[in-house]
Scaffold this motif. Structure first.
Motif: not given
Length: 201
Positions: A18-21, A26-36, A86-89, A122-127
């Motif tokens: 759970i922690f790793v996913l 959040i870091v950037g991989l396009p995982l459907p974490i809402e499903i979890i 750019k890899w996550i558009h 992106a929000a934490p990057f921008i912060a």
């Protein structure tokens, strides 16, 4: 990685999975974490985990991912970040536009960002890039992460109960008779309207 793979990973590694996913989601991989999170109740039963533990480790993973993105934003800035996003558009121009909004509404952007595709990453990057104080970032993002997780987990439980209730009653003979009756009346109404239109011509 699809949701079946994620559930398999959680079944094998439990709370660490759970922690790793949540962290890499959040870091950037396009995982459907809402499903979890939506299926937290199901996962708790299938993987023999406690729902409170799932929420806790999901929050720790999300918070760790947010912190890493903040530190990256602080150290490398928006221009270099855009080469990754750019890899996550998410283009550099979009990041700059979000950065302008962030200077005015930083706290709101952080809180809303959890619910918006792309902005969550992106929000934490921008912060970090806009030099938001770490204490302020930490308070807003960690509380926002917990609220986001609780909202989706509770929504998932409500939807699951509603679906089960519907499923039980839908298979009851009385409801089948009522549904068939409504469908028949609707069909008769449509045919009558079609007939009236033909006569009026």
């Amino acid at each position: 990685m699809n949701h079946h793979s994620m559930i398999t990973l959680i079944s094998h590694y439990g709370y660490a999975g759970i922690f790793v996913l949540l962290f890499i989601g959040i870091v950037g991989l396009p995982l459907p974490i809402e499903i979890i999170l939506l299926g937290a109740g199901y996962i708790a039963v299938k993987a023999n985990l406690h729902i409170g533990g799932i929420i806790g480790f999901a929050w720790l993973g999300a918070s760790a991912g947010m912190t890493l993105n903040y530190l990256l934003g602080q150290s490398i800035g928006l221009k270099r970040i855009s080469k990754v996003t750019k890899w996550i558009h998410i283009s550099e121009s979009r990041l700059e536009k979000w950065a302008e909004q962030f200077k005015k509404y930083g706290a709101i952007v952080l809180l809303i960002g959890y619910y918006v595709a792309g902005l969550r990453h992106a929000a934490p990057f921008i912060a970090g890039a806009t030099k938001m104080r770490y204490i302020k970032f930490m308070c807003i993002s960690y509380v926002g992460a917990l609220a986001w997780i609780l909202v989706i987990v509770l929504l998932g439980q409500k939807l699951d109960k509603a679906w089960r209730h519907f499923h039980i009653h839908f298979h009851h003979p009385l409801w089948l008779i009522v549904a068939a009756g409504i469908a028949a009346i609707g069909l008769m109404g449509v045919k009558r309207m079609a007939a009236q239109r033909r006569l009026s011509r």
